[in-house]
Design a protein around this motif. Structure first.
Motif, PDB file in Angstrom:
ATOM      1  N   GLU A 148       0.833  -1.214   0.000  1.00  0.00           N
ATOM      2  CA  GLU A 148       0.000   0.000   0.000  1.00  0.00           C
ATOM      3  C   GLU A 148       0.861   1.255   0.000  1.00  0.00           C
ATOM      4  OE1 GLU A 148      -2.424  -0.628   3.457  1.00  0.00           O
ATOM      5  OE2 GLU A 148      -4.038  -1.554   2.295  1.00  0.00           O
ATOM      6  N   MET A 149       1.939   1.236   0.789  1.00  0.00           N
ATOM      7  CA  MET A 149       2.806   2.407   0.855  1.00  0.00           C
ATOM      8  C   MET A 149       3.560   2.608  -0.457  1.00  0.00           C
ATOM      9  SD  MET A 149       4.151   2.197   4.839  1.00  0.00           S
ATOM     10  CE  MET A 149       5.802   2.306   4.322  1.00  0.00           C
ATOM     11  N   SER A 156     -10.478   1.050  -2.030  1.00  0.00           N
ATOM     12  CA  SER A 156     -11.529   0.316  -2.745  1.00  0.00           C
ATOM     13  C   SER A 156     -10.991  -0.971  -3.371  1.00  0.00           C
ATOM     14  CB  SER A 156     -12.132   1.195  -3.843  1.00  0.00           C
ATOM     15  OG  SER A 156     -11.133   1.535  -4.786  1.00  0.00           O
ATOM     16  N   GLU A 157      -9.660  -1.136  -3.419  1.00  0.00           N
ATOM     17  CA  GLU A 157      -9.065  -2.341  -3.980  1.00  0.00           C
ATOM     18  C   GLU A 157      -8.453  -3.184  -2.874  1.00  0.00           C
ATOM     19  OE1 GLU A 157      -6.481  -1.653  -7.255  1.00  0.00           O
ATOM     20  OE2 GLU A 157      -7.852  -0.250  -8.198  1.00  0.00           O
ATOM     21  N   LYS A 158      -8.261  -4.470  -3.176  1.00  0.00           N
ATOM     22  CA  LYS A 158      -7.790  -5.395  -2.165  1.00  0.00           C
ATOM     23  C   LYS A 158      -6.649  -6.244  -2.722  1.00  0.00           C
ATOM     24  CE  LYS A 158      -9.465  -9.317   0.494  1.00  0.00           C
ATOM     25  NZ  LYS A 158     -10.595 -10.206   0.738  1.00  0.00           N
ATOM     26  N   LEU A 159      -5.603  -6.434  -1.942  1.00  0.00           N
ATOM     27  CA  LEU A 159      -4.514  -7.313  -2.297  1.00  0.00           C
ATOM     28  C   LEU A 159      -4.943  -8.735  -1.941  1.00  0.00           C
ATOM     29  CD1 LEU A 159      -1.577  -7.658  -3.286  1.00  0.00           C
ATOM     30  CD2 LEU A 159      -0.869  -7.433  -0.908  1.00  0.00           C
TER      31      LEU A 159
END
Length: 164
Positions: A148-149, A156-159
């Protein structure tokens, strides 16, 4: 990869598949034009046809079908991008199912047995993948924070998964 069994009518295959191996119950097929020596035009033609007719636009070049003797319908139970991948599935079928299927008298029983086994294999693969992700959730959270950093992943998105 194992597929959720999907009905395939052999009459509608339009000779797009070439049978590489077969036995009483299973067919291992290669997409025509894939891996042919000198068949580049055929490969381009089949690829163009796939793109036009298929919404997925990419068909795996290898597949395994369940073909019960006396039936017009086959079931696609596995596919693969490489010959090695699909050959592993073929070997598993030969070692674990082929001898068992000769015991059945009814072709519907054979079909439902194989479909059940394949669905069980799919469920086992999914369960093992989830177990690997859940084994070390703290490590996953660390990787998610770094991701994320570094890439500015919006909320709204997901790993879903990562490779370390």
């Amino acid at each position: 990869m194992w597929l959720n069994p999907e009905e395939v009518l052999l009459k509608n295959a339009l000779k797009l598949w070439v049978t590489e191996k077969s036995n009483t119950y299973f067919l291992l097929q290669r997409r025509r034009g894939h891996g042919d020596s000198g068949g580049k035009f055929t490969g381009l033609l089949v690829g163009a046809l796939d793109t036009v007719l298929d919404s997925n636009a990419r068909v795996a070049p290898f597949r395994i079908l369940l073909q019960v003797p006396g039936s017009q319908v086959s079931w696609a139970i596995a596919s693969g991008a490489t010959a090695e991948e699909v050959n592993r599935h073929w070997e598993w079928l030969v070692l674990n199912l082929l001898h068992t299927l000769s015991v059945f008298e009814n072709k519907d029983d054979i079909t439902s047995f194989v479909k059940g086994k394949v669905k069980g294999l799919i469920a086992e693969e999914v369960r093992s993948r989830q177990a690997v992700q859940e084994e070390d959730p703290e490590k996953f959270r660390e990787a998610l924070l770094k991701f994320e950093m570094r890439f500015g992943l919006p909320s709204s998105e997901k790993l879903v998964t990562y490779y370390s």
